[in-house]
Enzyme design. Sequence first.
Site, PDB file in Angstrom:
ATOM      1  N   GLY D 150       0.822  -1.202   0.000  1.00  0.00           N
ATOM      2  CA  GLY D 150       0.000   0.000   0.000  1.00  0.00           C
ATOM      3  C   GLY D 150       0.856   1.252   0.000  1.00  0.00           C
ATOM      4  O   GLY D 150       2.061   1.219   0.283  1.00  0.00           O
ATOM      5  N   CYS D 151       0.223   2.377  -0.328  1.00  0.00           N
ATOM      6  CA  CYS D 151       0.959   3.634  -0.431  1.00  0.00           C
ATOM      7  C   CYS D 151       1.430   4.103   0.945  1.00  0.00           C
ATOM      8  O   CYS D 151       2.609   4.410   1.137  1.00  0.00           O
ATOM      9  CB  CYS D 151       0.080   4.695  -1.090  1.00  0.00           C
ATOM     10  SG  CYS D 151      -1.564   4.872  -0.376  1.00  0.00           S
ATOM     11  N   TYR D 152       0.515   4.152   1.891  1.00  0.00           N
ATOM     12  CA  TYR D 152       0.910   4.554   3.245  1.00  0.00           C
ATOM     13  C   TYR D 152       1.936   3.594   3.822  1.00  0.00           C
ATOM     14  O   TYR D 152       2.873   3.993   4.504  1.00  0.00           O
ATOM     15  CB  TYR D 152      -0.309   4.557   4.173  1.00  0.00           C
ATOM     16  CG  TYR D 152      -1.205   5.752   4.101  1.00  0.00           C
ATOM     17  CD1 TYR D 152      -0.720   7.044   4.345  1.00  0.00           C
ATOM     18  CD2 TYR D 152      -2.563   5.614   3.830  1.00  0.00           C
ATOM     19  CE1 TYR D 152      -1.561   8.145   4.318  1.00  0.00           C
ATOM     20  CE2 TYR D 152      -3.414   6.715   3.804  1.00  0.00           C
ATOM     21  CZ  TYR D 152      -2.913   7.979   4.045  1.00  0.00           C
ATOM     22  OH  TYR D 152      -3.750   9.068   4.033  1.00  0.00           O
ATOM     23  N   THR D 153       1.724   2.317   3.554  1.00  0.00           N
ATOM     24  CA  THR D 153       2.602   1.316   4.160  1.00  0.00           C
ATOM     25  C   THR D 153       4.016   1.406   3.606  1.00  0.00           C
ATOM     26  O   THR D 153       4.980   1.332   4.363  1.00  0.00           O
ATOM     27  CB  THR D 153       2.044  -0.104   3.949  1.00  0.00           C
ATOM     28  OG1 THR D 153       1.565  -0.210   2.626  1.00  0.00           O
ATOM     29  CG2 THR D 153       0.925  -0.373   4.910  1.00  0.00           C
ATOM     30  N   CYS D 155       5.558   3.939   2.541  1.00  0.00           N
ATOM     31  CA  CYS D 155       6.202   5.099   3.138  1.00  0.00           C
ATOM     32  C   CYS D 155       6.493   4.867   4.615  1.00  0.00           C
ATOM     33  O   CYS D 155       7.598   5.122   5.096  1.00  0.00           O
ATOM     34  CB  CYS D 155       5.302   6.325   2.952  1.00  0.00           C
ATOM     35  SG  CYS D 155       6.120   7.883   3.314  1.00  0.00           S
TER      36      CYS D 155
END
Lengths: 352, 352, 352, 352
Positions: D150-153, D155
């Site tokens: 995932g995108c948040y993950t 980062c």
Amino acid sequence: MIRVGIIGATGYAGGELVRILLNHKDAKIVWYGSRSYIDKKYYQVYQNMFQLVEDICKDDNLEELAKQVDVIFTATPQGFLAGLLTEEILSQVKIVDLSADYRIKDVATYEKWYGIEHKSPQFIEEAVYGLCEINRDKITEKTRLVANPGCYTTCSILTAYPMVKEGMIDVNTLIVDAKSGTSGAGRGAKVPNLFCEVNENMKAYGVASHRHTPEIEEQLGYAGNCQVTINFTPHLVPMNRGILATEYATLKRKPDGTLPTYEEVKAVYDKYYANEKFVRVLDKGSCPETKWVEGSNYVDINFVIDERTGRIIMMGALDNLVKGAAGQAVQNMNLLFGLPESEGLELVPCFP
Amino acid sequence: MIRVGIIGATGYAGGELVRILLNHKDAKIVWYGSRSYIDKKYYQVYQNMFQLVEDICKDDNLEELAKQVDVIFTATPQGFLAGLLTEEILSQVKIVDLSADYRIKDVATYEKWYGIEHKSPQFIEEAVYGLCEINRDKITEKTRLVANPGCYTTCSILTAYPMVKEGMIDVNTLIVDAKSGTSGAGRGAKVPNLFCEVNENMKAYGVASHRHTPEIEEQLGYAGNCQVTINFTPHLVPMNRGILATEYATLKRKPDGTLPTYEEVKAVYDKYYANEKFVRVLDKGSCPETKWVEGSNYVDINFVIDERTGRIIMMGALDNLVKGAAGQAVQNMNLLFGLPESEGLELVPCFP
Amino acid sequence: MIRVGIIGATGYAGGELVRILLNHKDAKIVWYGSRSYIDKKYYQVYQNMFQLVEDICKDDNLEELAKQVDVIFTATPQGFLAGLLTEEILSQVKIVDLSADYRIKDVATYEKWYGIEHKSPQFIEEAVYGLCEINRDKITEKTRLVANPGCYTTCSILTAYPMVKEGMIDVNTLIVDAKSGTSGAGRGAKVPNLFCEVNENMKAYGVASHRHTPEIEEQLGYAGNCQVTINFTPHLVPMNRGILATEYATLKRKPDGTLPTYEEVKAVYDKYYANEKFVRVLDKGSCPETKWVEGSNYVDINFVIDERTGRIIMMGALDNLVKGAAGQAVQNMNLLFGLPESEGLELVPCFP
Amino acid sequence: MIRVGIIGATGYAGGELVRILLNHKDAKIVWYGSRSYIDKKYYQVYQNMFQLVEDICKDDNLEELAKQVDVIFTATPQGFLAGLLTEEILSQVKIVDLSADYRIKDVATYEKWYGIEHKSPQFIEEAVYGLCEINRDKITEKTRLVANPGCYTTCSILTAYPMVKEGMIDVNTLIVDAKSGTSGAGRGAKVPNLFCEVNENMKAYGVASHRHTPEIEEQLGYAGNCQVTINFTPHLVPMNRGILATEYATLKRKPDGTLPTYEEVKAVYDKYYANEKFVRVLDKGSCPETKWVEGSNYVDINFVIDERTGRIIMMGALDNLVKGAAGQAVQNMNLLFGLPESEGLELVPCFP
């Protein structure tokens, strides 16, 4: 009619003071101070004021101003007021200082974080920290000097205050991750504040070193009657107005080892804010959004209890130019003159 | 106290009506109509209204509403009011219609540009086109139905009106290039209005076919006492509020073949607007900016004469939700009830 | 490998040259000129270049630079290059000038609109106006000096060019209403370019006086083989990149008195652009949007014929930093060195 | 030439896959899957692709697609791929899944946080978590199924990974306060994602309940070889692209009771990232900004040690559509086919 003088009337906070005071029925601005625009029509600096303000900008003459007005708002850089304030001035006029000069009681702390010498520490003790919801009883017609709180600090403190005051959290686990619109950076012409640098961008700044940190710590320390050391991280967000503070702290468990419930925490917030006009504790499940308070003097607050980590996540949102600066300054002025606290501040948030 | 009902209270224009009327001292909203959110608390739709509005949203029952209130604002899609309006309703209540249903006097023109049949053309003649600065004398306590002008049209017409009225320009050379913030597109959930589609983007739309065209043409035709055919091109701009109209027309030369001077044109604008509270003709050289009128009921106007081309470039800026919709609607309401025209509209533009 | 020097590498156009040239397989930047940041690492000015560019910024030494590189890009203020250029320099190096110094053939016109004396008019005649799609055959390996077109002008000219060239419109009715993102204003630290001044705002500026006007007029004059006088109005839009030009002109009628059809006009556009890689004439009914070309070297164009007014509305969109500046400069460099015109410019527009 | 099929090609992540793969020299998209736009030209959905992509959108026929291509990217809602995947499909084609279906090894955790039943848990063990910098050696030509993070993950994990891996922090004090641009919310037509709702606004959402939480916890748990429970709070920011994660954790003290120094922590980051092309640990004192990585596959990381609180503040920034989605997916594809890992990903960040 209260005669008002503003020093720093052409900064963003100064402009917001003008916007608010134009609709204040008991106050009238008679001095628009702006060293940068002396002799220029005020509306030529802020064209929104065309046909609303005919005054010209005047120099920053604090002594002269003190004789002409009932209250002075100083929306000026750090050190400005401290360098000019005298007993004679204070004997003539009330001052609401929007800078940090008299916010911090410990001179050494001020000088360390701000990197400048304090030129008039003798007035620090007298100054009242103008967070109205907390210090209301100290802001009276006898008060001469109010230190108007910072934008981040107002938001950060009010969001956590009831929990600290009631000893519900371990204050030294408190982490404040704050996000601010760009008007907080002021109207100075600097490359990092250009549209193209800020727009479509986001960053933290002043990490572990921002000057609002000791102000938050001091005030929460008074609330909790203890030493408070926190992490405070401000961020710059591509929007004009608004501060959102997301705050994390470990909840103290009850004697039976369980966490306090939503209802118990809500009751604590209600104890302090149920009767506060400008603090709105939202319904369960609603997260504060900066847009919902834009242009108004409200602080919207809510919290979530995380059973998994034992932490509470507290969130607060305000308009940095209103409750975070000019609105709160007017709220303080109202208290200083015995007016209804919300006079001139019945501002309905503007959406979208 | 005027009892107010709003149909379409949860659209952006409806929300702005609420924002304005909450501070109107002679009016009180008693019916928040919103078919989409029936029985939901209004503040749950617009959380800025938390603790300010406790009402729930009600269905769009025009007949029932007519019995309970003094004035109805319809902030509804085209065709809605025309499909429901009856003599009985109009005999009970005043209506300020923010849709286009009664703006255009010629039914065929309406039906052609809007692509729908007009269900109650019998009321068109009675309806007054509520551009207060121009039709003020027709909006009285006897008036029952006001067609509140469109956002683009209010801006486009007022910007050119004095020049057309006084025959200073060749009206058939008039070109209106208009730019609008995105709130003008409404609150409907459509892909083209998503943040990521609008942000960092700009486009024209409705080129040579936008529905505000005949409305502008009709009103300027009345002003100039002639047939007017123009180009009107709207554009979508990545901002919430604000319309800027840039208008081009060939100036009529004076008998000696020269163009009118700045002073001559300014005198024409002053003739119509010097005493208008909500129209501000700026100082020479200042170009209107949408931000300078944001949140207020002002229209800012200015012009430049181009000696090289013989054209005048006229510019007008307003807040599409205020003077372009809700503010003007309240201005009309004030006229309908014999109140001071600016009651509730002393809104200072908010900057930044 | 072409050795490239950039003077003005730390402005927005300079930064875009770096972005593009880093992926150009036949060119290598060997001189990052920036008077403001001498001896500073380039990536410290533009942190996106961290680990991509290790060079430091050097002074603007045109003579020295001419000896070290094959081509110089000057992304500098007006008058800079004109004040320094000599025959000796031009005998050593090719120059692509992104300023206006050599764009306008008539010195008097340049000096009038720019308000400065031209210090080296002797090179004006030699300079080729680098609008590749139009002047491609003049930009060859023998060319020494290219005047890279302005951002507004590239968009404005290409949008109307086929119509002017083929005599389809009355050129003196041409009105160009252009809108630009804020990067066009440069990276100078000025109050009007601050985030809070631009965001949520829109305005016209330079009305009837913008310096790109004579440049457009001159080039369209060559195309139409006639004197052209137009209205050009630029606007500032709250977005980083992108120019949208909306252009209005009266169509010449056919001998039978009718207007040309969509197909006839489309055929004219296709005649000039069907084989142009970087000019995309959109499908019927599609309006250009700046976002659809962002980051790329494309110009998107389309038009609508308004039967009611007899006018054509032409629209063009480009990225002001790419096709409006650095991209076109690289396109010119490719032509100057006999490379494929699109080398390094196969940039896919970035959405959203 | 690798034949590529995309399911979900008209979402934002799908569009970014197209943008990147068009410049990938060893891959060619042969199937643009989009259930919502079947039979429509792809460029009509994303007009930036005009003249670049002539293909039409096809239905989501996974079985048929498996026969025609070498690799499938699924940029689809949670549960889509899990509901269709079979051994037969996996025996024919490699799959890079941009949804969460195979990211979490524990089915119960997946089902609890996502609230849906997992229809093909038999493939979870085989799936490789495609965080290339960490799991590079597991993503080989033999790998059939990659769960793209995932995108948040991406980062959140990369920002803290070295500290967790080397046991430098107390992982259970880790708090991730993340901020994302709006493209992360997808292209669905929902009121909260409208321009006027997001612009000039900021809020937290999914507080203590966001689905990326267990994904971060699982991966950091592998790194630290321990159970990890964190607070993760996402925020919506008014910008198109970019994620900024600000992470707080208590540093473990050295045996002598002092905190690790900047140099010691930097050495730990360098140990893991000095040779990573797409992870840039910034110079001391630089805070990551989302704009500096926009359009590129970089993650920019830095940290500050706070001596007062004993915490480290770690910051990471990436483009949620590139390193947070499509870029990383292509990076995984490169590994799956034995290509250079950065093929097609030499994207220079675009500023401004």
